[in-house]
Structure formats: structure tokens, C-alpha cells
Design a protein around this motif. Sequence first.
Motif, PDB file in Angstrom:
ATOM      1  N   PRO A 289       0.248  -1.080  -0.044  1.00  0.00           N
ATOM      2  CA  PRO A 289       0.226   0.028   0.359  1.00  0.00           C
ATOM      3  C   PRO A 289       0.207   1.473   0.063  1.00  0.00           C
ATOM      4  O   PRO A 289       0.831   2.287  -0.521  1.00  0.00           O
ATOM      5  CB  PRO A 289      -0.688  -0.320   0.987  1.00  0.00           C
ATOM      6  N   LEU A 290       1.186   1.166   1.146  1.00  0.00           N
ATOM      7  CA  LEU A 290       2.846   2.489   0.987  1.00  0.00           C
ATOM      8  C   LEU A 290       3.408   2.727  -0.402  1.00  0.00           C
ATOM      9  O   LEU A 290       3.289   3.726  -0.500  1.00  0.00           O
ATOM     10  CB  LEU A 290       3.891   2.376   1.894  1.00  0.00           C
TER      11      LEU A 290
ATOM     12  N   VAL B 281      -7.314   2.806   8.531  1.00  0.00           N
ATOM     13  CA  VAL B 281      -7.846   1.022   7.297  1.00  0.00           C
ATOM     14  C   VAL B 281      -8.738   1.370   7.973  1.00  0.00           C
ATOM     15  O   VAL B 281      -9.158   1.240   9.286  1.00  0.00           O
ATOM     16  CB  VAL B 281      -6.292   0.632   7.732  1.00  0.00           C
ATOM     17  N   ASP B 282      -9.507   1.105   6.853  1.00  0.00           N
ATOM     18  CA  ASP B 282     -11.145   0.632   7.007  1.00  0.00           C
ATOM     19  C   ASP B 282     -11.478  -0.823   6.196  1.00  0.00           C
ATOM     20  O   ASP B 282     -10.745  -0.505   4.508  1.00  0.00           O
ATOM     21  CB  ASP B 282     -11.522   1.612   6.228  1.00  0.00           C
ATOM     22  N   TRP B 283     -11.548  -1.568   6.488  1.00  0.00           N
ATOM     23  CA  TRP B 283     -12.380  -2.735   5.747  1.00  0.00           C
ATOM     24  C   TRP B 283     -13.903  -3.138   5.570  1.00  0.00           C
ATOM     25  O   TRP B 283     -14.861  -2.406   5.823  1.00  0.00           O
ATOM     26  CB  TRP B 283     -12.834  -3.930   6.739  1.00  0.00           C
ATOM     27  N   VAL B 284     -14.062  -2.606   4.044  1.00  0.00           N
ATOM     28  CA  VAL B 284     -15.098  -2.631   3.701  1.00  0.00           C
ATOM     29  C   VAL B 284     -15.878  -3.173   3.459  1.00  0.00           C
ATOM     30  O   VAL B 284     -15.053  -4.917   2.094  1.00  0.00           O
ATOM     31  CB  VAL B 284     -15.205  -1.517   2.274  1.00  0.00           C
ATOM     32  N   ALA B 285     -17.507  -3.647   3.580  1.00  0.00           N
ATOM     33  CA  ALA B 285     -18.116  -4.838   2.996  1.00  0.00           C
ATOM     34  C   ALA B 285     -18.201  -5.081   2.408  1.00  0.00           C
ATOM     35  O   ALA B 285     -18.516  -4.369   1.005  1.00  0.00           O
ATOM     36  CB  ALA B 285     -19.191  -5.265   4.200  1.00  0.00           C
ATOM     37  N   PRO B 286     -18.505  -6.121   0.962  1.00  0.00           N
ATOM     38  CA  PRO B 286     -18.992  -6.824   0.013  1.00  0.00           C
ATOM     39  C   PRO B 286     -20.121  -5.045  -0.400  1.00  0.00           C
ATOM     40  O   PRO B 286     -20.901  -5.648   0.349  1.00  0.00           O
ATOM     41  CB  PRO B 286     -19.360  -8.053   0.009  1.00  0.00           C
ATOM     42  N   HIS B 287     -20.484  -5.278  -1.264  1.00  0.00           N
ATOM     43  CA  HIS B 287     -21.462  -4.181  -1.907  1.00  0.00           C
ATOM     44  C   HIS B 287     -21.742  -4.267  -3.143  1.00  0.00           C
ATOM     45  O   HIS B 287     -20.557  -4.251  -4.281  1.00  0.00           O
ATOM     46  CB  HIS B 287     -20.971  -3.244  -0.925  1.00  0.00           C
ATOM     47  N   SER B 288     -23.077  -4.397  -3.916  1.00  0.00           N
ATOM     48  CA  SER B 288     -22.948  -4.136  -5.653  1.00  0.00           C
ATOM     49  C   SER B 288     -22.355  -4.846  -6.129  1.00  0.00           C
ATOM     50  O   SER B 288     -22.167  -6.433  -5.936  1.00  0.00           O
ATOM     51  CB  SER B 288     -22.454  -2.421  -5.863  1.00  0.00           C
ATOM     52  N   VAL B 289     -21.650  -5.022  -7.137  1.00  0.00           N
ATOM     53  CA  VAL B 289     -20.429  -5.491  -7.756  1.00  0.00           C
ATOM     54  C   VAL B 289     -19.500  -6.154  -7.302  1.00  0.00           C
ATOM     55  O   VAL B 289     -18.469  -6.494  -7.250  1.00  0.00           O
ATOM     56  CB  VAL B 289     -20.430  -4.845  -9.345  1.00  0.00           C
ATOM     57  N   TRP B 290     -18.889  -5.353  -6.121  1.00  0.00           N
ATOM     58  CA  TRP B 290     -18.105  -5.442  -5.139  1.00  0.00           C
ATOM     59  C   TRP B 290     -17.419  -6.337  -3.700  1.00  0.00           C
ATOM     60  O   TRP B 290     -18.128  -6.671  -3.455  1.00  0.00           O
ATOM     61  CB  TRP B 290     -16.989  -3.773  -4.934  1.00  0.00           C
ATOM     62  N   ASP B 291     -16.388  -7.270  -4.530  1.00  0.00           N
ATOM     63  CA  ASP B 291     -16.110  -7.570  -3.086  1.00  0.00           C
ATOM     64  C   ASP B 291     -15.506  -7.110  -1.965  1.00  0.00           C
ATOM     65  O   ASP B 291     -14.862  -6.129  -2.238  1.00  0.00           O
ATOM     66  CB  ASP B 291     -14.681  -8.809  -3.478  1.00  0.00           C
ATOM     67  N   ASP B 292     -15.652  -7.180  -1.033  1.00  0.00           N
ATOM     68  CA  ASP B 292     -15.012  -6.878   0.461  1.00  0.00           C
ATOM     69  C   ASP B 292     -13.108  -6.373  -0.858  1.00  0.00           C
ATOM     70  O   ASP B 292     -12.728  -6.699  -1.220  1.00  0.00           O
ATOM     71  CB  ASP B 292     -14.554  -7.029   1.121  1.00  0.00           C
TER      72      ASP B 292
ATOM     73  N   PHE C 250      -6.368   2.186   2.711  1.00  0.00           N
ATOM     74  CA  PHE C 250      -5.656   2.421   3.626  1.00  0.00           C
ATOM     75  C   PHE C 250      -5.657   3.989   3.354  1.00  0.00           C
ATOM     76  O   PHE C 250      -5.668   4.231   1.920  1.00  0.00           O
ATOM     77  CB  PHE C 250      -4.090   2.187   3.638  1.00  0.00           C
ATOM     78  N   ILE C 251      -5.562   4.815   4.481  1.00  0.00           N
ATOM     79  CA  ILE C 251      -5.571   6.980   4.148  1.00  0.00           C
ATOM     80  C   ILE C 251      -4.077   7.003   4.695  1.00  0.00           C
ATOM     81  O   ILE C 251      -4.284   6.384   5.720  1.00  0.00           O
ATOM     82  CB  ILE C 251      -6.753   7.455   4.746  1.00  0.00           C
ATOM     83  N   PHE C 252      -3.383   7.530   4.352  1.00  0.00           N
ATOM     84  CA  PHE C 252      -1.685   7.415   4.740  1.00  0.00           C
ATOM     85  C   PHE C 252      -1.741   9.319   5.187  1.00  0.00           C
ATOM     86  O   PHE C 252      -2.346   9.552   4.107  1.00  0.00           O
ATOM     87  CB  PHE C 252      -0.701   7.278   3.914  1.00  0.00           C
TER      88      PHE C 252
END
Length: 179
Positions: A68-69, A92-103, A107-109
Motif C-alpha cells: 500500500p505504501l 485502515v478501513d475494511w469495506v464489506a462486499p457491496h454492489s458488484v464489489w467483493d470486500d 488505507f489512508i496515509f
Amino acid sequence: MNQQPPLYERDPVAWQQYLAEGNAKQPRKRVGCDLLIRDSEGRILVVNPEYKPDWDLPGGMAEANESPLDAVGRELREELGLSRPVGPLLCVDWVAPHSVWDDSIMFIFDGGVLRDEELAALRPRDRELLGFRFCDPNEAEKLLRPYFWLRVQGALRALKTGRAAYLQNGRDLGVPGTP
């Protein structure tokens, strides 16, 4: 009772093949990384990607086997022609599956505060960006997708507290086991 030594001892090549087969079956996650960059007035740098309706922070998706860096540094150079040190992890954010996207894992630095000469040289460098601007948090909230704004708020809190945040779907869950 005479037991055979484990596979990793008796056949290291077969052991590596076994590990490779297991690795190939493991799920893969998308990894995104952004930078929270500010100007001397504390305004946030947001970019306007041509491929989606909402504004974003500078950054993008990590490529296969790219950290990620490294990814966020590459994206900054590609998008805006900036080459600068990437600061500490803010969230760091875990994003659940949504629409057509998997989880995914996002990261935001800390991108720090741009110097005057960096501001003067700032230009979109690829066709993905229609433009950019600096805005205060109230304006950023209106430009960013609601779930992404939650993530940015987590990063802004981390700037103030000096402690990186763990989020799930933009919600700060804190760190288990700490007060």
C-alpha cells in the motif's frame, strides 16, 4: 512406532508445491490507498476522477504484490506528478462486499502539508483526473461519497490524536482491549 518426518523435512520441493497450491486457493482482497494532503490553511486536497461521479483523495488501487505504501506513492506521481515522502498510516478501513464489489481493505496515509513550490507545480498528469482542489472539511463532506467521508473523518481524527484508526465500513471500532 516409526513416524515419517514431516513433508517439509523429507521433500522441501513437494512442501513448496503444497504451499503454492494452498496460496492459489486463498481469497484475494482489493487494496486501496489514499493520501490525506493539506495546504498551509489546513484544507484537504481532493481530486475529480473522470471514471466516477464523486470526488476522491489522491491515490488508488494497489497492483498485485505491491505494498500500500508503494502504491500510494506511485499513484501520487502518476496522478499529480508529486514525489514526496508518505507519512504515517492514519486509518485502515475494511469495506464489506457491496454492489458488484467483493470486500476490500482501504488505507489512508498522511500526505502532509504541501510546500508553496509543490502547490505551484500541481497539475493532473493523466487522463483519469478532470481536476483537483483544496477544500475545508464541510466542502469535502459534500464532494465525497458518504461512506468515503466517514473514512476521511477517521483519518482526520487520527491526525489530531496521533493514533491510527481501524474502521469497518467507515465506522471507528477502536482497538479491542484498550480503554
